[in-house]
Design a protein around this motif. Structure first.
Motif, short mmCIF file in Angstrom:
data_model
loop_
_atom_site.label_atom_id
_atom_site.label_comp_id
_atom_site.label_asym_id
_atom_site.label_seq_id
_atom_site.Cartn_x
_atom_site.Cartn_y
_atom_site.Cartn_z
N VAL A 93 0.84 -1.20 0.00
CA VAL A 93 0.00 0.00 0.00
C VAL A 93 0.87 1.25 0.00
O VAL A 93 0.56 2.24 -0.67
N THR A 94 1.98 1.22 0.70
CA THR A 94 2.93 2.34 0.73
C THR A 94 3.55 2.52 -0.65
O THR A 94 3.61 3.63 -1.18
N ALA A 95 3.99 1.40 -1.22
CA ALA A 95 4.60 1.44 -2.55
C ALA A 95 3.61 2.00 -3.57
O ALA A 95 3.96 2.85 -4.40
N ARG A 96 2.40 1.54 -3.50
CA ARG A 96 1.40 1.93 -4.50
C ARG A 96 1.02 3.40 -4.38
O ARG A 96 0.94 4.11 -5.39
N HIS A 97 0.81 3.89 -3.16
CA HIS A 97 0.49 5.30 -2.99
C HIS A 97 1.63 6.17 -3.50
O HIS A 97 1.39 7.23 -4.09
N SER A 98 2.84 5.74 -3.28
CA SER A 98 4.00 6.49 -3.75
C SER A 98 4.07 6.48 -5.27
O SER A 98 4.26 7.53 -5.90
N LEU A 99 3.89 5.31 -5.85
CA LEU A 99 3.93 5.19 -7.31
C LEU A 99 2.85 6.05 -7.96
O LEU A 99 3.11 6.71 -8.97
N GLN A 100 1.68 6.07 -7.38
CA GLN A 100 0.57 6.82 -7.98
C GLN A 100 0.80 8.33 -8.01
O GLN A 100 0.11 9.03 -8.73
N SER A 101 1.78 8.81 -7.26
CA SER A 101 2.08 10.25 -7.24
C SER A 101 3.23 10.65 -8.15
O SER A 101 3.51 11.83 -8.32
N MET A 102 3.93 9.69 -8.72
CA MET A 102 5.15 9.97 -9.48
C MET A 102 4.96 10.95 -10.63
O MET A 102 5.84 11.74 -10.92
N TRP A 103 3.82 10.90 -11.27
CA TRP A 103 3.59 11.76 -12.43
C TRP A 103 3.75 13.24 -12.09
O TRP A 103 4.14 14.04 -12.94
N LYS A 104 3.48 13.59 -10.85
CA LYS A 104 3.55 15.00 -10.44
C LYS A 104 4.97 15.55 -10.56
O LYS A 104 5.15 16.74 -10.81
N VAL A 105 5.97 14.68 -10.40
CA VAL A 105 7.35 15.12 -10.57
C VAL A 105 7.57 15.59 -12.01
O VAL A 105 8.29 16.56 -12.25
N GLY A 106 6.92 14.95 -12.94
CA GLY A 106 7.05 15.30 -14.35
C GLY A 106 6.52 16.67 -14.71
O GLY A 106 6.82 17.20 -15.78
N LEU A 107 5.77 17.27 -13.82
CA LEU A 107 5.23 18.62 -14.06
C LEU A 107 6.25 19.71 -13.73
O LEU A 107 6.04 20.87 -14.04
N ALA A 108 7.37 19.32 -13.13
CA ALA A 108 8.35 20.30 -12.65
C ALA A 108 9.26 20.84 -13.75
O ALA A 108 9.89 21.87 -13.57
N GLY A 109 9.32 20.16 -14.88
CA GLY A 109 10.18 20.63 -15.97
C GLY A 109 10.55 19.47 -16.89
O GLY A 109 10.25 18.31 -16.61
N THR A 110 11.23 19.79 -17.97
CA THR A 110 11.57 18.80 -18.98
C THR A 110 12.47 17.70 -18.42
O THR A 110 12.22 16.51 -18.66
N GLU A 111 13.51 18.08 -17.71
CA GLU A 111 14.42 17.08 -17.13
C GLU A 111 13.67 16.12 -16.21
O GLU A 111 13.86 14.90 -16.27
N GLN A 112 12.84 16.69 -15.38
CA GLN A 112 12.08 15.88 -14.43
C GLN A 112 11.10 14.97 -15.16
O GLN A 112 10.95 13.80 -14.81
N LYS A 113 10.43 15.51 -16.17
CA LYS A 113 9.47 14.72 -16.95
C LYS A 113 10.17 13.54 -17.61
O LYS A 113 9.69 12.40 -17.54
N GLU A 114 11.29 13.79 -18.25
CA GLU A 114 12.02 12.72 -18.93
C GLU A 114 12.51 11.66 -17.94
O GLU A 114 12.47 10.46 -18.23
N MET A 115 12.93 12.10 -16.76
CA MET A 115 13.39 11.18 -15.73
C MET A 115 12.25 10.28 -15.26
O MET A 115 12.40 9.06 -15.14
#
Length: 182
Positions: A93-115
């Motif tokens: 459940v911890t892993a899944r909640h964390s994974l479900q939020s990862m996309w938000k990092v991609g909103l921070a910029g091109t480098e972050q999105k690509e990562m």
């Protein structure tokens, strides 16, 4: 950081689970937009990624993902591997909640999105040996969908559709496709 946000962070330590949950949701709501207090909590959140309490680990990962857009120093590029580790937590459940939020990092910029996309694609391709891998794959596709909905970049959608095509089980391919209504 204003007193309200400070109180929310304090309430995360409350013995009252309802107060904790309310504080958690209020912090996530506050971080839907850029905030000027990200670095006031950043270092502690990074420490909390390895806390013995799985709730602390999950919250820290989710908050750091949400705060990535408020990170002009691009600290998330350095701290991402620690955040990503929580997506493989021993508590699913911890892993899944964390994974479900990862996309938000991609909103921070091109480098972050690509990562983020690179990590999601790699995980999709390599997770069949993991327990509950079909849920992990679903969450990865949902991450890409969320990122696509905000950024509207065809490359993101194409990446997701290519991953979906790799799924050999028709039932799961159909489930993953439903995220993009293909």
């Amino acid at each position: 950081m204003d007193n309200t946000i400070q109180t929310y962070f304090e309430n995360l330590q409350s013995g009252d689970k309802n107060l904790q949950y309310e504080a958690f949701n209020n912090i996530l709501d506050a971080t839907k937009v850029e905030v000027d207090w990200a670095y006031e909590v950043w270092d502690q959140l990074v420490v909390d990624l390895t806390n013995s309490d799985n709730h602390e680990r999950a919250r820290a990962a989710q908050f750091l993902c949400s705060l990535a857009k408020s990170d002009p120093e691009k600290r998330i590029l350095h701290d991402f591997s620690a955040v990503w580790e929580v997506t493989k937590d021993k508590k699913f459940v911890t892993a899944r909640h964390s994974l479900q939020s990862m996309w938000k990092v991609g909103l921070a910029g091109t480098e972050q999105k690509e990562m983020v996309i690179k990590h999601l694609v790699n995980r999709f391709n390599n997770c069949p040996s993991e327990k509950n891998y079909t849920l992990i794959r679903f969450d990865i596709i949902k991450n890409l969908s969320n990122l696509y909905e905000v950024l509207n970049e065809a490359e993101i959608k194409n990446t997701a559709l290519n991953l979906i095509e790799k799924e050999e089980d028709k039932k799961y391919r159909k489930k993953y496709s439903s995220v993009f209504q293909v």
